[in-house]
Design a protein around this motif. Structure first.
Motif, PDB file in Angstrom:
ATOM      1  N   ARG A 135       7.124  65.747 -48.306  1.00  0.00           N
ATOM      2  CA  ARG A 135       8.254  64.810 -47.952  1.00  0.00           C
ATOM      3  C   ARG A 135       9.201  64.933 -49.131  1.00  0.00           C
ATOM      4  NH1 ARG A 135       9.523  62.323 -43.282  1.00  0.00           N
ATOM      5  NH2 ARG A 135       9.927  60.329 -44.037  1.00  0.00           N
ATOM      6  N   TYR A 136      10.523  65.123 -48.931  1.00  0.00           N
ATOM      7  CA  TYR A 136      11.515  65.267 -49.770  1.00  0.00           C
ATOM      8  C   TYR A 136      12.477  63.903 -49.858  1.00  0.00           C
ATOM      9  CZ  TYR A 136       9.989  70.146 -49.983  1.00  0.00           C
ATOM     10  OH  TYR A 136       9.196  71.030 -50.039  1.00  0.00           O
ATOM     11  N   GLU A 137      12.908  63.579 -51.252  1.00  0.00           N
ATOM     12  CA  GLU A 137      13.671  62.489 -51.228  1.00  0.00           C
ATOM     13  C   GLU A 137      14.984  62.818 -52.183  1.00  0.00           C
ATOM     14  OE1 GLU A 137      13.172  59.153 -54.751  1.00  0.00           O
ATOM     15  OE2 GLU A 137      12.019  58.538 -52.929  1.00  0.00           O
ATOM     16  N   ALA A 138      16.105  62.469 -51.606  1.00  0.00           N
ATOM     17  CA  ALA A 138      17.371  62.702 -52.053  1.00  0.00           C
ATOM     18  C   ALA A 138      18.021  61.347 -51.862  1.00  0.00           C
ATOM     19  CB  ALA A 138      18.268  63.500 -50.879  1.00  0.00           C
ATOM     20  N   ASN A 139      18.825  61.033 -53.293  1.00  0.00           N
ATOM     21  CA  ASN A 139      19.516  59.674 -53.329  1.00  0.00           C
ATOM     22  C   ASN A 139      20.892  59.770 -53.872  1.00  0.00           C
ATOM     23  OD1 ASN A 139      19.403  59.313 -56.376  1.00  0.00           O
ATOM     24  ND2 ASN A 139      16.927  59.937 -55.804  1.00  0.00           N
ATOM     25  N   THR A 140      21.661  58.682 -53.726  1.00  0.00           N
ATOM     26  CA  THR A 140      23.123  58.774 -54.157  1.00  0.00           C
ATOM     27  C   THR A 140      23.174  57.197 -54.811  1.00  0.00           C
ATOM     28  OG1 THR A 140      23.906  57.733 -52.078  1.00  0.00           O
ATOM     29  CG2 THR A 140      24.011  60.109 -52.095  1.00  0.00           C
ATOM     30  N   LEU A 141      24.210  57.235 -55.777  1.00  0.00           N
ATOM     31  CA  LEU A 141      24.414  55.987 -56.446  1.00  0.00           C
ATOM     32  C   LEU A 141      25.804  55.635 -56.320  1.00  0.00           C
ATOM     33  CD1 LEU A 141      23.134  53.946 -58.258  1.00  0.00           C
ATOM     34  CD2 LEU A 141      23.737  55.315 -60.283  1.00  0.00           C
ATOM     35  N   VAL A 142      26.152  54.363 -55.647  1.00  0.00           N
ATOM     36  CA  VAL A 142      27.277  53.572 -55.300  1.00  0.00           C
ATOM     37  C   VAL A 142      27.730  52.612 -56.384  1.00  0.00           C
ATOM     38  CG1 VAL A 142      27.589  54.916 -53.123  1.00  0.00           C
ATOM     39  CG2 VAL A 142      26.773  52.585 -53.655  1.00  0.00           C
ATOM     40  N   TYR A 143      29.278  52.370 -56.799  1.00  0.00           N
ATOM     41  CA  TYR A 143      29.536  51.446 -57.442  1.00  0.00           C
ATOM     42  C   TYR A 143      30.329  50.414 -56.465  1.00  0.00           C
ATOM     43  CZ  TYR A 143      31.977  48.816 -61.164  1.00  0.00           C
ATOM     44  OH  TYR A 143      32.421  47.966 -61.821  1.00  0.00           O
ATOM     45  N   VAL A 144      30.071  49.110 -56.726  1.00  0.00           N
ATOM     46  CA  VAL A 144      30.896  48.413 -55.868  1.00  0.00           C
ATOM     47  C   VAL A 144      31.558  47.203 -56.693  1.00  0.00           C
ATOM     48  CG1 VAL A 144      30.725  46.612 -54.078  1.00  0.00           C
ATOM     49  CG2 VAL A 144      28.933  48.306 -53.902  1.00  0.00           C
ATOM     50  N   GLN A 145      33.192  47.233 -56.315  1.00  0.00           N
ATOM     51  CA  GLN A 145      33.926  46.500 -57.216  1.00  0.00           C
ATOM     52  C   GLN A 145      34.801  45.776 -56.293  1.00  0.00           C
ATOM     53  OE1 GLN A 145      36.389  48.768 -59.976  1.00  0.00           O
ATOM     54  NE2 GLN A 145      36.851  50.010 -58.342  1.00  0.00           N
ATOM     55  N   VAL A 146      35.597  44.471 -56.747  1.00  0.00           N
ATOM     56  CA  VAL A 146      36.353  43.601 -55.984  1.00  0.00           C
ATOM     57  C   VAL A 146      37.792  44.173 -56.496  1.00  0.00           C
ATOM     58  CG1 VAL A 146      37.205  41.343 -55.681  1.00  0.00           C
ATOM     59  CG2 VAL A 146      34.940  41.886 -55.476  1.00  0.00           C
ATOM     60  N   GLN A 147      38.647  44.361 -55.408  1.00  0.00           N
ATOM     61  CA  GLN A 147      40.201  44.511 -56.122  1.00  0.00           C
ATOM     62  C   GLN A 147      40.498  43.409 -56.456  1.00  0.00           C
ATOM     63  OE1 GLN A 147      41.444  47.286 -55.628  1.00  0.00           O
ATOM     64  NE2 GLN A 147      39.787  48.517 -54.545  1.00  0.00           N
ATOM     65  N   SER A 148      41.399  43.447 -57.784  1.00  0.00           N
ATOM     66  CA  SER A 148      42.052  42.309 -58.401  1.00  0.00           C
ATOM     67  C   SER A 148      43.477  42.735 -58.983  1.00  0.00           C
ATOM     68  CB  SER A 148      41.068  41.815 -59.603  1.00  0.00           C
ATOM     69  OG  SER A 148      40.962  42.870 -60.645  1.00  0.00           O
ATOM     70  N   SER A 149      43.984  41.873 -59.412  1.00  0.00           N
ATOM     71  CA  SER A 149      45.290  41.994 -60.020  1.00  0.00           C
ATOM     72  C   SER A 149      45.213  42.661 -61.452  1.00  0.00           C
ATOM     73  CB  SER A 149      46.284  40.517 -60.214  1.00  0.00           C
ATOM     74  OG  SER A 149      45.184  39.590 -61.158  1.00  0.00           O
ATOM     75  N   GLY A 150      43.993  42.726 -62.076  1.00  0.00           N
ATOM     76  CA  GLY A 150      43.917  43.170 -63.338  1.00  0.00           C
ATOM     77  C   GLY A 150      43.893  42.435 -64.428  1.00  0.00           C
ATOM     78  N   SER A 151      43.999  41.023 -64.226  1.00  0.00           N
ATOM     79  CA  SER A 151      43.675  40.026 -65.376  1.00  0.00           C
ATOM     80  C   SER A 151      42.195  39.963 -65.594  1.00  0.00           C
ATOM     81  CB  SER A 151      44.196  38.794 -64.739  1.00  0.00           C
ATOM     82  OG  SER A 151      43.618  38.162 -63.826  1.00  0.00           O
ATOM     83  N   ILE A 152      41.654  39.515 -66.917  1.00  0.00           N
ATOM     84  CA  ILE A 152      40.452  39.342 -67.371  1.00  0.00           C
ATOM     85  C   ILE A 152      39.707  38.646 -66.619  1.00  0.00           C
ATOM     86  CG2 ILE A 152      39.049  38.784 -69.218  1.00  0.00           C
ATOM     87  CD1 ILE A 152      40.848  39.949 -71.327  1.00  0.00           C
ATOM     88  N   GLY A 153      40.481  37.369 -66.183  1.00  0.00           N
ATOM     89  CA  GLY A 153      39.693  36.542 -65.274  1.00  0.00           C
ATOM     90  C   GLY A 153      39.389  36.686 -63.864  1.00  0.00           C
ATOM     91  N   ASP A 154      40.526  37.488 -63.173  1.00  0.00           N
ATOM     92  CA  ASP A 154      40.134  37.984 -62.048  1.00  0.00           C
ATOM     93  C   ASP A 154      39.027  38.941 -62.024  1.00  0.00           C
ATOM     94  OD1 ASP A 154      42.121  36.563 -61.078  1.00  0.00           O
ATOM     95  OD2 ASP A 154      43.762  38.120 -60.924  1.00  0.00           O
ATOM     96  N   LEU A 155      39.109  39.751 -63.112  1.00  0.00           N
ATOM     97  CA  LEU A 155      37.910  40.878 -63.195  1.00  0.00           C
ATOM     98  C   LEU A 155      36.456  40.296 -63.233  1.00  0.00           C
ATOM     99  CD1 LEU A 155      39.565  43.726 -65.656  1.00  0.00           C
ATOM    100  CD2 LEU A 155      38.979  43.825 -63.076  1.00  0.00           C
TER     101      LEU A 155
END
Length: 492
Positions: free
Chosen positions: A38-58
């Motif tokens: 048995r062989y194993e392959a994997n991917t890694l994804v990054y999940v983020q929220v769209q924001s206006s760019g302010s520190i508080g929103d981030l």
């Protein structure tokens, strides 16, 4: 059980334990060979929220994603994601079947999701992992779209690492399987060895005898497959280890505490075929070789064998003397150098127990005790008949023969009880058919077994062939050591 008991079991059953370990390794190796890689392959994804760019929103978006990322990971194995991947790759399996090979995990305090696919083919594992990741990105975008004239996704999924084709299988793990097989085999082997020892009801060695009776073990005779062909080993092969064992038995008898001073012993056993008759005959020969005046009586009036073993005429013997058909002196037959005299059984009577328990038998024993240094009486086993128990009361005691690996503990205990119930003394125990190697070999606890004597000529061990009777001289009470000067003993 104490630690030394387990060590003894390991020494005794080591071959079975090793066999179990090898079997466990062999089974593990076979299972590894027939298993599909048995062989194993994997991917890694990054999940983020769209924001206006302010520190508080981030910061607010990051906290939201961390709280929801576990839910996003569960989306990976849903039919909505997998159906699209199946369609893209034109697979022939259902979403439920594919879900068994797809795992999505979200490490704590991160916004990453690792998508892992396990398949029989390394190329297929990588293709499915990438296809599932692409489908997952699309589905997350759809389910997080905002409402309005221009709907946009509030969450974006970025691929940090695409799946590559694995070069080595993750299973089977040959090393791990072999180690597990070895451990399982060792556990099964130890369990088998311990259960075999605990459930074994046969007498195996001195420890088993000591657990049943306090009577001393005065001798141990090693197992010899040629014993049937050479019953009188002391005469036929006096330099052998087995013959030396009988001489050791002879020496040990000197230290038995016999209050009456008489030396008359019954040789018996628990069940038939334990070697009591050959033990009686060889012991008598060994005693006679040391210079003691010995009389050997065949008291087995059911299956007499002494006359046959000794090459004597057995038509007239003990039964004839008991019924006063012949005089005791006329029934005795000299054997060897004249130190040994044999009283055969004679004709087989219909009432052996009554004859052996009679006053006439007691009178014969008393007469022979007064004229000989040692009286040896071969009698039937204790469990089938009472003959040995009856006669043992008339002698210094009984020497009970027990065959290692043949006699059950219950049988031996029953034989000891049969003697004790009639008030007979158990002078000692003689172990026969003993293993010559291993923890149960006689002499392991400090008793000598005569190693090294096979290449030497033991003192006072030369056997002279049968011939005319020689004058018999009485010995000092410490019989078997040195001949004391004195008048010849008149024939009985």
């Amino acid at each position: 059980m104490e630690l030394r008991d387990y060590v003894r079991i390991l020494r005794k059953r080591w071959l079975a334990i090793v066999a179990a370990v090898l079997l466990g390794v062999a089974v593990a190796a076979a299972a590894t060979l027939v298993s599909t890689p048995r062989y194993e392959a994997n991917t890694l994804v990054y999940v983020q929220v769209q924001s206006s760019g302010s520190i508080g929103d981030l910061a607010q978006g990051s906290s939201f994603v961390q709280s929801q990322v576990a839910s996003f990971a569960e989306v990976v194995s849903t039919p909505r994601v997998l159906d699209a991947a199946i369609k893209t790759l034109n697979l022939s399996e259902s979403a439920d079947a594919l879900a068994a090979d797809v795992i999505a995990s979200a490490p704590l305090e991160t916004v990453n999701i690792r998508i892992t696919v396990t398949r029989d083919s390394p190329g297929e594992a990588a293709q499915i992992a990438n296809a599932v990741t692409a489908s997952f990105r699309q589905v997350v975008g759809e389910i997080t779209e905002s409402s309005g004239a221009n709907p946009t996704s509030q969450v974006s999924v970025s691929v940090l690492r695409d799946a590559s084709e694995p070069t080595a299988p993750i299973s089977p793990d040959t090393r791990l399987n072999l180690i597990l097989g070895m451990l399982v085999g060792l556990a099964l082997g130890l369990t088998f060895a311990i259960l075999r020892e605990v459930l074994d009801t046969r007498i195996r060695g001195e420890r088993d005898v000591a657990a049943i009776t306090s009577a001393p073990i005065v001798g141990g005779i090693g197992f010899d497959p040629r014993a049937v062909q050479k019953p009188l080993i002391v005469q036929e092969d006096p330099h052998s280890v087995r013959a030396e064992a009988f001489r050791t038995l002879r020496t040990n008898l000197q230290f038995l505490d016999v209050e009456s001073g008489a030396r008359s012993f019954v040789i018996t056993s628990s069940i038939p075929s334990e070697g009591k008759t050959t033990t009686a005959a060889n012991l008598a020969i060994a005693l006679a070789d040391s210079g003691a005046q010995v009389v050997l009586i065949d008291g087995d009036l059911r299956r007499p064998k002494i006359a046959s073993y000794m090459g004597l005429e057995g038509a007239v013997g003990l039964t004839d003397v008991l019924i006063s058909r012949v005089e005791l002196a006329d029934a005795l037959q000299a054997w060897g150098r004249g130190n040994l005299v044999v009283l055969p059984a004679g004709a087989i009577p219909p009432n052996p127990s009554e004859l052996l328990g009679s006053k006439a038998m007691s009178s014969i024993i008393r007469t022979l005790e007064s004229e000989f240094d040692v009286v040896i009486i071969d009698l039937p086993p204790l469990l089938p008949v009472t003959d040995a128990a009856l006669v043992s009361k008339l002698t210094s005691g009984a020497l009970v023969v027990v065959a290692a690996g043949r006699t059950h503990k219950g049988e031996f205990a029953g034989a000891i009880a049969a003697l004790e119930n009639v008030g007979a003394s158990v002078a000692g125990v003689i172990m026969t058919m003993m293993p010559t190697k291993g923890p149960d070999a006689y002499g392991y606890g400090g008793y000598g077994y005569g190693y090294g004597y096979s290449s030497q000529t033991p003192e006072s061990s030369t056997v002279v062939p049968d011939g005319p009777e020689q004058p018999r001289k009485r010995l000092s009470p410490e019989w078997g050591n040195a001949e004391m000067p004195g008048a010849d003993v008149k024939p009985v």
